[in-house]
Write a protein that holds these residues in place. Structure first.
Motif, PDB file in Angstrom:
ATOM      1  N   THR A 141       0.833  -1.197   0.000  1.00  0.00           N
ATOM      2  CA  THR A 141       0.000   0.000   0.000  1.00  0.00           C
ATOM      3  C   THR A 141       0.874   1.255   0.000  1.00  0.00           C
ATOM      4  O   THR A 141       2.080   1.197   0.261  1.00  0.00           O
ATOM      5  CB  THR A 141      -0.903   0.030   1.237  1.00  0.00           C
ATOM      6  OG1 THR A 141      -0.072   0.105   2.418  1.00  0.00           O
ATOM      7  CG2 THR A 141      -1.758  -1.218   1.313  1.00  0.00           C
ATOM      8  N   ALA A 142       0.246   2.392  -0.283  1.00  0.00           N
ATOM      9  CA  ALA A 142       0.962   3.665  -0.269  1.00  0.00           C
ATOM     10  C   ALA A 142       1.512   3.978   1.127  1.00  0.00           C
ATOM     11  O   ALA A 142       2.639   4.470   1.275  1.00  0.00           O
ATOM     12  CB  ALA A 142       0.041   4.783  -0.737  1.00  0.00           C
ATOM     13  N   LYS A 143       0.706   3.686   2.147  1.00  0.00           N
ATOM     14  CA  LYS A 143       1.146   3.936   3.523  1.00  0.00           C
ATOM     15  C   LYS A 143       2.392   3.125   3.844  1.00  0.00           C
ATOM     16  O   LYS A 143       3.344   3.636   4.458  1.00  0.00           O
ATOM     17  CB  LYS A 143       0.014   3.579   4.499  1.00  0.00           C
ATOM     18  CG  LYS A 143       0.360   3.834   5.956  1.00  0.00           C
ATOM     19  CD  LYS A 143      -0.821   3.501   6.861  1.00  0.00           C
ATOM     20  CE  LYS A 143      -0.467   3.759   8.326  1.00  0.00           C
ATOM     21  NZ  LYS A 143      -1.617   3.436   9.224  1.00  0.00           N
ATOM     22  N   THR A 144       2.418   1.874   3.420  1.00  0.00           N
ATOM     23  CA  THR A 144       3.575   1.029   3.666  1.00  0.00           C
ATOM     24  C   THR A 144       4.774   1.527   2.867  1.00  0.00           C
ATOM     25  O   THR A 144       5.919   1.474   3.338  1.00  0.00           O
ATOM     26  CB  THR A 144       3.276  -0.428   3.277  1.00  0.00           C
ATOM     27  OG1 THR A 144       2.122  -0.866   3.984  1.00  0.00           O
ATOM     28  CG2 THR A 144       4.446  -1.339   3.633  1.00  0.00           C
ATOM     29  N   GLY A 145       4.523   2.023   1.647  1.00  0.00           N
ATOM     30  CA  GLY A 145       5.611   2.561   0.838  1.00  0.00           C
ATOM     31  C   GLY A 145       6.316   3.715   1.535  1.00  0.00           C
ATOM     32  O   GLY A 145       7.554   3.797   1.526  1.00  0.00           O
ATOM     33  N   MET A 146       5.535   4.597   2.141  1.00  0.00           N
ATOM     34  CA  MET A 146       6.132   5.719   2.874  1.00  0.00           C
ATOM     35  C   MET A 146       6.883   5.216   4.109  1.00  0.00           C
ATOM     36  O   MET A 146       7.985   5.678   4.408  1.00  0.00           O
ATOM     37  CB  MET A 146       5.047   6.712   3.276  1.00  0.00           C
ATOM     38  CG  MET A 146       4.335   7.347   2.095  1.00  0.00           C
ATOM     39  SD  MET A 146       3.090   8.566   2.570  1.00  0.00           S
ATOM     40  CE  MET A 146       4.130   9.884   3.189  1.00  0.00           C
ATOM     41  N   LYS A 147       6.286   4.255   4.804  1.00  0.00           N
ATOM     42  CA  LYS A 147       6.915   3.702   6.001  1.00  0.00           C
ATOM     43  C   LYS A 147       8.233   3.013   5.664  1.00  0.00           C
ATOM     44  O   LYS A 147       9.240   3.188   6.372  1.00  0.00           O
ATOM     45  CB  LYS A 147       5.961   2.724   6.682  1.00  0.00           C
ATOM     46  CG  LYS A 147       6.509   2.116   7.962  1.00  0.00           C
ATOM     47  CD  LYS A 147       5.487   1.161   8.587  1.00  0.00           C
ATOM     48  CE  LYS A 147       6.054   0.517   9.849  1.00  0.00           C
ATOM     49  NZ  LYS A 147       5.068  -0.432  10.464  1.00  0.00           N
ATOM     50  N   ASP A 148       8.252   2.242   4.573  1.00  0.00           N
ATOM     51  CA  ASP A 148       9.464   1.525   4.186  1.00  0.00           C
ATOM     52  C   ASP A 148      10.570   2.484   3.743  1.00  0.00           C
ATOM     53  O   ASP A 148      11.756   2.159   3.834  1.00  0.00           O
ATOM     54  CB  ASP A 148       9.160   0.551   3.038  1.00  0.00           C
ATOM     55  CG  ASP A 148       8.322  -0.628   3.477  1.00  0.00           C
ATOM     56  OD1 ASP A 148       8.259  -0.895   4.699  1.00  0.00           O
ATOM     57  OD2 ASP A 148       7.712  -1.287   2.608  1.00  0.00           O
ATOM     58  N   SER A 173      10.118   7.774 -13.906  1.00  0.00           N
ATOM     59  CA  SER A 173      10.583   9.164 -13.912  1.00  0.00           C
ATOM     60  C   SER A 173      11.151   9.597 -12.569  1.00  0.00           C
ATOM     61  O   SER A 173      12.023  10.482 -12.508  1.00  0.00           O
ATOM     62  CB  SER A 173       9.428  10.100 -14.308  1.00  0.00           C
ATOM     63  OG  SER A 173       8.974   9.814 -15.610  1.00  0.00           O
ATOM     64  N   LEU A 174      10.674   9.006 -11.493  1.00  0.00           N
ATOM     65  CA  LEU A 174      11.124   9.396 -10.155  1.00  0.00           C
ATOM     66  C   LEU A 174      11.936   8.301  -9.465  1.00  0.00           C
ATOM     67  O   LEU A 174      12.263   8.416  -8.282  1.00  0.00           O
ATOM     68  CB  LEU A 174       9.926   9.766  -9.273  1.00  0.00           C
ATOM     69  CG  LEU A 174       9.156  11.030  -9.674  1.00  0.00           C
ATOM     70  CD1 LEU A 174       7.988  11.263  -8.735  1.00  0.00           C
ATOM     71  CD2 LEU A 174      10.080  12.248  -9.675  1.00  0.00           C
ATOM     72  N   LEU A 175      12.275   7.255 -10.214  1.00  0.00           N
ATOM     73  CA  LEU A 175      13.077   6.176  -9.636  1.00  0.00           C
ATOM     74  C   LEU A 175      14.494   6.677  -9.358  1.00  0.00           C
ATOM     75  O   LEU A 175      15.086   7.386 -10.162  1.00  0.00           O
ATOM     76  CB  LEU A 175      13.134   4.994 -10.609  1.00  0.00           C
ATOM     77  CG  LEU A 175      13.737   3.689 -10.071  1.00  0.00           C
ATOM     78  CD1 LEU A 175      12.829   3.079  -9.010  1.00  0.00           C
ATOM     79  CD2 LEU A 175      13.940   2.697 -11.223  1.00  0.00           C
ATOM     80  N   THR A 176      15.029   6.327  -8.204  1.00  0.00           N
ATOM     81  CA  THR A 176      16.398   6.702  -7.844  1.00  0.00           C
ATOM     82  C   THR A 176      17.170   5.451  -7.423  1.00  0.00           C
ATOM     83  O   THR A 176      16.605   4.367  -7.297  1.00  0.00           O
ATOM     84  CB  THR A 176      16.411   7.702  -6.671  1.00  0.00           C
ATOM     85  OG1 THR A 176      15.867   7.053  -5.505  1.00  0.00           O
ATOM     86  CG2 THR A 176      15.607   8.944  -6.986  1.00  0.00           C
ATOM     87  N   ALA A 226       6.800   5.806  -2.206  1.00  0.00           N
ATOM     88  CA  ALA A 226       8.223   5.827  -1.872  1.00  0.00           C
ATOM     89  C   ALA A 226       8.951   6.882  -2.687  1.00  0.00           C
ATOM     90  O   ALA A 226       9.767   7.659  -2.159  1.00  0.00           O
ATOM     91  CB  ALA A 226       8.834   4.445  -2.110  1.00  0.00           C
ATOM     92  N   ASN A 227       8.653   6.931  -3.995  1.00  0.00           N
ATOM     93  CA  ASN A 227       9.302   7.903  -4.872  1.00  0.00           C
ATOM     94  C   ASN A 227       8.978   9.338  -4.487  1.00  0.00           C
ATOM     95  O   ASN A 227       9.860  10.206  -4.440  1.00  0.00           O
ATOM     96  CB  ASN A 227       8.870   7.668  -6.328  1.00  0.00           C
ATOM     97  CG  ASN A 227       9.611   6.518  -6.982  1.00  0.00           C
ATOM     98  OD1 ASN A 227      10.654   6.081  -6.526  1.00  0.00           O
ATOM     99  ND2 ASN A 227       9.062   6.017  -8.072  1.00  0.00           N
ATOM    100  N   LEU A 228       7.696   9.605  -4.219  1.00  0.00           N
ATOM    101  CA  LEU A 228       7.275  10.978  -3.902  1.00  0.00           C
ATOM    102  C   LEU A 228       7.856  11.455  -2.578  1.00  0.00           C
ATOM    103  O   LEU A 228       8.269  12.620  -2.457  1.00  0.00           O
ATOM    104  CB  LEU A 228       5.748  11.062  -3.865  1.00  0.00           C
ATOM    105  CG  LEU A 228       5.040  10.934  -5.216  1.00  0.00           C
ATOM    106  CD1 LEU A 228       3.529  10.941  -5.017  1.00  0.00           C
ATOM    107  CD2 LEU A 228       5.458  12.065  -6.157  1.00  0.00           C
ATOM    108  N   TRP A 266      14.394  15.191  -0.883  1.00  0.00           N
ATOM    109  CA  TRP A 266      15.603  15.675  -1.577  1.00  0.00           C
ATOM    110  C   TRP A 266      15.502  17.174  -1.872  1.00  0.00           C
ATOM    111  O   TRP A 266      16.466  17.918  -1.661  1.00  0.00           O
ATOM    112  CB  TRP A 266      15.791  14.883  -2.868  1.00  0.00           C
ATOM    113  CG  TRP A 266      16.901  15.406  -3.726  1.00  0.00           C
ATOM    114  CD1 TRP A 266      16.792  16.155  -4.854  1.00  0.00           C
ATOM    115  CD2 TRP A 266      18.310  15.242  -3.506  1.00  0.00           C
ATOM    116  NE1 TRP A 266      18.034  16.464  -5.356  1.00  0.00           N
ATOM    117  CE2 TRP A 266      18.980  15.914  -4.549  1.00  0.00           C
ATOM    118  CE3 TRP A 266      19.056  14.588  -2.525  1.00  0.00           C
ATOM    119  CZ2 TRP A 266      20.369  15.952  -4.641  1.00  0.00           C
ATOM    120  CZ3 TRP A 266      20.440  14.617  -2.616  1.00  0.00           C
ATOM    121  CH2 TRP A 266      21.085  15.294  -3.660  1.00  0.00           C
ATOM    122  N   ILE A 267      14.356  17.615  -2.351  1.00  0.00           N
ATOM    123  CA  ILE A 267      14.181  19.029  -2.686  1.00  0.00           C
ATOM    124  C   ILE A 267      14.329  19.905  -1.448  1.00  0.00           C
ATOM    125  O   ILE A 267      15.054  20.913  -1.452  1.00  0.00           O
ATOM    126  CB  ILE A 267      12.807  19.252  -3.338  1.00  0.00           C
ATOM    127  CG1 ILE A 267      12.738  18.550  -4.692  1.00  0.00           C
ATOM    128  CG2 ILE A 267      12.522  20.746  -3.508  1.00  0.00           C
ATOM    129  CD1 ILE A 267      11.347  18.517  -5.287  1.00  0.00           C
TER     130      ILE A 267
END
Length: 235
Positions: free
Chosen positions: A6-13, A106-109, A135-137, A143-144
């Motif tokens: 999920t998006a929430k897990t993506g931010m947490k990870d 586009s936002l992969l690092t 995760a990307n956002l 970074w910004i």
């Protein structure tokens, strides 16, 4: 890290990797400010370019008086590794549309790529748009903000190299390499250590024989080929 996509897990990870974005972003901002760039230009570069390695190269080449074409070419060659990373991640997002895959690519690092490779160990080798996009956002916004703060603080640190800030980028990649080796359950640890030594050797020889702006992509291609050959032959 768990199997949730999920998006929430993506931010947490992603939270454990933010220290790298903050540290390197601050270092970039300070270095760029010391090179004479304004805070606005530093933030704009982070928004548009969004590549720590490329942004450090741009600043160093500006100081060296390089031409626009030379800077553009160097940044392109340095960023070609993202083609390889994008093609590596794409098969695990087959269920997503092309538009969504373009957004993710586009936002992969380097960091979110490494995070994705680690996540595959917990998700039966699959990823999702909500997880990787979150995760990307989060990484992008961090970074910004970090580079902007670094630029604002740059006037207080006229010579950032004396504090080792030019080493921050290298230190971040050493940390990412350790996390990748420690978490990857699909490849033998012995093979991973052998490939690390081989790549180090290739880089050492390449620095003598290959132009620096081509070194990364050439070593990556040769290293990947040798890794595949060794894996199928001995592991």
């Amino acid at each position: 890290m768990n199997s949730s996509l999920t998006a929430k897990t993506g931010m947490k990870d992603t939270i454990p990797t933010l220290a790298g974005y903050i540290g390197v972003g601050l270092a970039f901002g300070v270095v760029a400010k010391a090179a004479g760039l304004s805070v606005f230009v530093i933030i704009l570069m982070s928004v548009v370019t969004y590549s720590g390695a490329a942004q450090f190269v741009i600043v160093s080449m500006l100081l060296a008086g390089s031409t626009f074409f030379a800077i553009l070419t160097s940044v392109f060659l340095l960023s070609t590794r993202m083609f390889l990373m994008g093609m590596t991640v794409a098969p695990f997002l087959n269920q997503e549309s092309m538009t969504r895959n373009i957004i993710l690519g586009s936002l992969l690092t380097d960091e979110t790529f490494a995070l994705s490779m680690n996540k595959l160990n917990y998700t039966n080798r699959t990823l999702s748009f909500p997880w990787l996009n979150a995760a990307n956002l989060l990484a992008y916004s961090t970074w910004i903000v970090a580079s902007g703060f670094g630029g604002a603080l740059g006037s207080l640190i006229p010579n950032p190299s004396q504090f080792g800030m030019d080493f921050a980028f290298l230190a971040m990649f050493i940390g990412l390499l350790y996390l990748q080796v420690a978490a990857d359950r699909t490849i033998s640890l012995t093979l991973q250590l052998i490939m690390i030594l081989i790549v180090l050797g290739l880089v050492y020889v390449g620095l003598i024989l290959i132009p620096s702006n081509l070194l990364l992509i050439i070593v990556t291609l040769i290293g990947c080929g040798m890794g595949v050959a060794l894996k199928h032959a001995f592991f």
